[in-house]
Write an enzyme that holds these catalytic residues in place. Structure first.
Site, PDB file in Angstrom:
ATOM      1  N   ALA A  65       0.860  -1.181   0.000  1.00 54.73           N
ATOM      2  CA  ALA A  65       0.000   0.000   0.000  1.00 54.73           C
ATOM      3  C   ALA A  65       0.898   1.233   0.000  1.00 54.73           C
ATOM      4  CB  ALA A  65      -0.909  -0.024   1.219  1.00 54.73           C
ATOM      5  N   GLY A 109       0.757  -5.024   1.186  1.00 51.20           N
ATOM      6  CA  GLY A 109      -0.476  -5.135   0.412  1.00 51.20           C
ATOM      7  C   GLY A 109      -0.257  -5.805  -0.943  1.00 51.20           C
ATOM      8  N   GLU A 112      -0.363  -9.409  -0.212  1.00 49.77           N
ATOM      9  CA  GLU A 112      -1.767  -9.736   0.091  1.00 49.77           C
ATOM     10  C   GLU A 112      -2.613  -9.782  -1.175  1.00 49.77           C
ATOM     11  OE1 GLU A 112      -1.818  -6.524   3.005  1.00 49.77           O
ATOM     12  OE2 GLU A 112      -2.441  -7.962   4.520  1.00 49.77           O
ATOM     13  N   GLU A 132       5.100  -4.907   7.194  1.00 47.20           N
ATOM     14  CA  GLU A 132       4.363  -3.853   7.904  1.00 47.20           C
ATOM     15  C   GLU A 132       4.887  -3.617   9.314  1.00 47.20           C
ATOM     16  OE1 GLU A 132       2.987  -6.270   6.097  1.00 47.20           O
ATOM     17  OE2 GLU A 132       1.276  -5.499   4.956  1.00 47.20           O
TER      18      GLU A 132
HETATM   19  C1  HXC Z   1       5.012   4.230  -1.490  1.00 47.50           C
HETATM   20  C2  HXC Z   1       6.888   3.257  -2.358  1.00 47.50           C
HETATM   21  C3  HXC Z   1       6.561   2.025  -1.753  1.00 47.50           C
HETATM   22  C4  HXC Z   1       5.344   1.967  -0.980  1.00 47.50           C
HETATM   23  C5  HXC Z   1       8.404   1.774  -2.817  1.00 47.50           C
HETATM   24  N1  HXC Z   1       8.035   3.036  -3.019  1.00 47.50           N
HETATM   25  N2  HXC Z   1       7.514   1.127  -2.053  1.00 47.50           N
HETATM   26  N3  HXC Z   1       6.118   4.342  -2.243  1.00 47.50           N
HETATM   27  N4  HXC Z   1       4.617   3.105  -0.888  1.00 47.50           N
HETATM   28  N5  HXC Z   1       4.905   0.854  -0.394  1.00 47.50           N
HETATM   29  C6  HXC Z   1       8.733   4.062  -3.788  1.00 47.50           C
HETATM   30  C7  HXC Z   1       9.951   4.600  -3.065  1.00 47.50           C
HETATM   31  O1  HXC Z   1       9.594   5.576  -2.119  1.00 47.50           O
HETATM   32  C8  HXC Z   1      10.753   5.154  -4.220  1.00 47.50           C
HETATM   33  O2  HXC Z   1      10.221   6.397  -4.583  1.00 47.50           O
HETATM   34  C9  HXC Z   1      10.460   4.185  -5.344  1.00 47.50           C
HETATM   35  O3  HXC Z   1       9.243   3.512  -4.979  1.00 47.50           O
HETATM   36  C10 HXC Z   1      11.551   3.147  -5.493  1.00 47.50           C
HETATM   37  O4  HXC Z   1      11.762   2.537  -4.244  1.00 47.50           O
HETATM   38  P1  HXC Z   1      13.221   2.418  -3.550  1.00 47.50           P
HETATM   39  O5  HXC Z   1      12.975   2.222  -2.106  1.00 47.50           O
HETATM   40  O6  HXC Z   1      14.078   3.548  -3.961  1.00 47.50           O
HETATM   41  O7  HXC Z   1      13.742   1.081  -4.233  1.00 47.50           O
HETATM   42  P2  HXC Z   1      14.757   0.013  -3.629  1.00 47.50           P
HETATM   43  O8  HXC Z   1      15.871   0.680  -2.921  1.00 47.50           O
HETATM   44  O9  HXC Z   1      15.049  -0.907  -4.765  1.00 47.50           O
HETATM   45  O10 HXC Z   1      13.905  -0.780  -2.507  1.00 47.50           O
HETATM   46  C11 HXC Z   1      12.798  -1.547  -2.899  1.00 47.50           C
HETATM   47  C12 HXC Z   1      11.965  -1.944  -1.651  1.00 47.50           C
HETATM   48  C13 HXC Z   1      11.627  -0.651  -0.840  1.00 47.50           C
HETATM   49  C14 HXC Z   1      12.757  -2.906  -0.757  1.00 47.50           C
HETATM   50  C15 HXC Z   1      10.711  -2.638  -2.142  1.00 47.50           C
HETATM   51  O11 HXC Z   1      11.053   0.308  -1.738  1.00 47.50           O
HETATM   52  C16 HXC Z   1      10.650  -0.877   0.263  1.00 47.50           C
HETATM   53  O12 HXC Z   1      11.001  -1.389   1.344  1.00 47.50           O
HETATM   54  N6  HXC Z   1       9.377  -0.445   0.072  1.00 47.50           N
HETATM   55  C17 HXC Z   1       8.367  -0.488   1.114  1.00 47.50           C
HETATM   56  C18 HXC Z   1       7.848  -1.879   1.276  1.00 47.50           C
HETATM   57  C19 HXC Z   1       6.802  -1.933   2.401  1.00 47.50           C
HETATM   58  O13 HXC Z   1       7.058  -1.547   3.564  1.00 47.50           O
HETATM   59  N7  HXC Z   1       5.585  -2.383   2.042  1.00 47.50           N
HETATM   60  C20 HXC Z   1       4.483  -2.443   2.981  1.00 47.50           C
HETATM   61  C21 HXC Z   1       3.706  -1.154   2.946  1.00 47.50           C
HETATM   62  S1  HXC Z   1       2.425  -1.146   4.129  1.00 47.50           S
HETATM   63  P3  HXC Z   1      11.161   7.651  -4.912  1.00 47.50           P
HETATM   64  O14 HXC Z   1      10.192   8.755  -5.168  1.00 47.50           O
HETATM   65  O15 HXC Z   1      12.049   7.857  -3.749  1.00 47.50           O
HETATM   66  O16 HXC Z   1      11.910   7.228  -6.161  1.00 47.50           O
HETATM   67  C22 HXC Z   1       1.217  -2.058   3.463  1.00 47.50           C
HETATM   68  C23 HXC Z   1       0.031  -2.175   4.348  1.00 47.50           C
HETATM   69  C24 HXC Z   1      -1.064  -2.909   3.658  1.00 47.50           C
HETATM   70  O17 HXC Z   1       1.311  -2.567   2.403  1.00 47.50           O
HETATM   71  C25 HXC Z   1      -2.327  -2.697   4.391  1.00 47.50           C
HETATM   72  C26 HXC Z   1      -3.506  -3.215   3.628  1.00 47.50           C
HETATM   73  C27 HXC Z   1      -3.664  -2.666   2.291  1.00 47.50           C
END
Ligand code: HXC
Length: 258
Positions: A65, A109, A112, A132
């Protein structure tokens, strides 16, 4: 006009949906989920579609998400809007088979969403996880429920409590994904699989999906009864006559999906 967040294509009887926010690793915001929900419902209603595939980019199926969108939300915001009901539940209501073709990250998400699909096909670069916990929250779209059902309690706890990522080989070993292929082949593989499924009689495919899903929702005796009733019902279809007649006369069946 801004670019579509979900690209919609047809490949024969297969409906293909490509998540299209590659710069944000397909982070799932409301606009994207609304487009996805509408596209799923359109394919569901289209009699010429027998199965669907959801895919992302080679780097990410979906990284979760949208954290940027969520970060300032209050309890009142998420409770009041019942986040994540909006269009996240649409996929669960789809009765035709949906295959997730996962290359790269399927996190939070995104994992999921993949688990809401009926079959997961993974590229060898796929990484699954529920990170998360590292954000001070927990999965909210079924991760704590579907992951243990797919991989068992021990591994689900390991993943959900640490937020660590699981590679494609571990995901296959633990039963989360049905096949692993090289990352550049994952979409072809999923479309081929969907094409095979879409060539079968649609009523039997839909009833088979419904019956397998019952295994997760009911005691064995109820599940067996449900299966028996569906099995009986299929003898009312033209396709049952055609399928068995074709077998007996050693030819390929021509299903009419009724
Ligand atoms: C918003 C995101 C994102 C996310 C990545 N990006 N994941 N933006 N929400 N979930 C964006 C980054 O901010 C970045 O934007 C661009 O995508 C590229 O990501 P990087 O981090 O620079 O890439 P990398 O270094 O290769 O790392 C990849 C990654 C990392 C390991 C996947 O992006 C990451 O940890 N993302 C978050 C994963 C996460 O925590 N997911 C759970 C979210 S909570 P910019 O603008 O800087 O280029 C969730 C709750 C669900 O899902 C609830 C029910 C729906």
């Amino acid at each position: 006009m801004s670019e579509a967040l979900v690209l919609i294509e047809r490949r024969g009887r297969v409906g293909l949906l490509t998540l299209n926010r590659p710069k944000a690793l397909n982070a799932l915001n409301d606009a994207l989920m609304d487009e996805l929900g509408a596209a799923l419902l359109a394919f569901e209603a289209d009699p010429d579609v027998g199965a669907m595939v959801i895919t992302g980019s080679e780097k990410a199926f979906a990284a979760g998400a949208d954290i940027g969108a969520m970060k300032d939300w209050s309890y009142a915001d998420v409770y009041g809007s019942d986040f994540i009901t909006r269009n996240w539940e649409t996929l669960r209501r789809i009765r035709k088979p949906v295959i997730a073709a996962v290359a790269g990250y399927a996190l939070g998400g995104g994992c999921e969403l993949a688990m809401m699909c009926d079959i997961l096909v993974a590229g060898d670069n796929a990484r699954f996880g529920q990170p998360e916990i590292k954000l001070g929250i927990i999965p909210g779209a079924g991760g704590t429920q579907r992951l243990p059902r797919a991989v068992g309690k021990a591994k689900a706890m390991d993943l959900v409590l640490t937020g660590r990522l699981m590679d494609a080989a571990e995901a296959e070993r633990s039963g989360l994904v049905s096949r692993v292929v090289s990352a550049d082949k994952v979409l072809d593989e999923a479309i081929e699989l969907a094409t095979v499924i879409a060539s079968m009689s649609l009523p039997s495919v839909m009833m088979a999906k419904e019956a397998v899903n019952r295994a997760y929702e009911s005691p064995l005796s109820e599940g067996l009864l449900f299966e028996r009733r569906q099995f009986h019902a299929l003898f009312a279809t033209e396709d049952q006559k055609e399928g068995m007649e074709a077998f007996m006369t050693k030819r390929t069946p021509q299903f009419k999906h009724r």
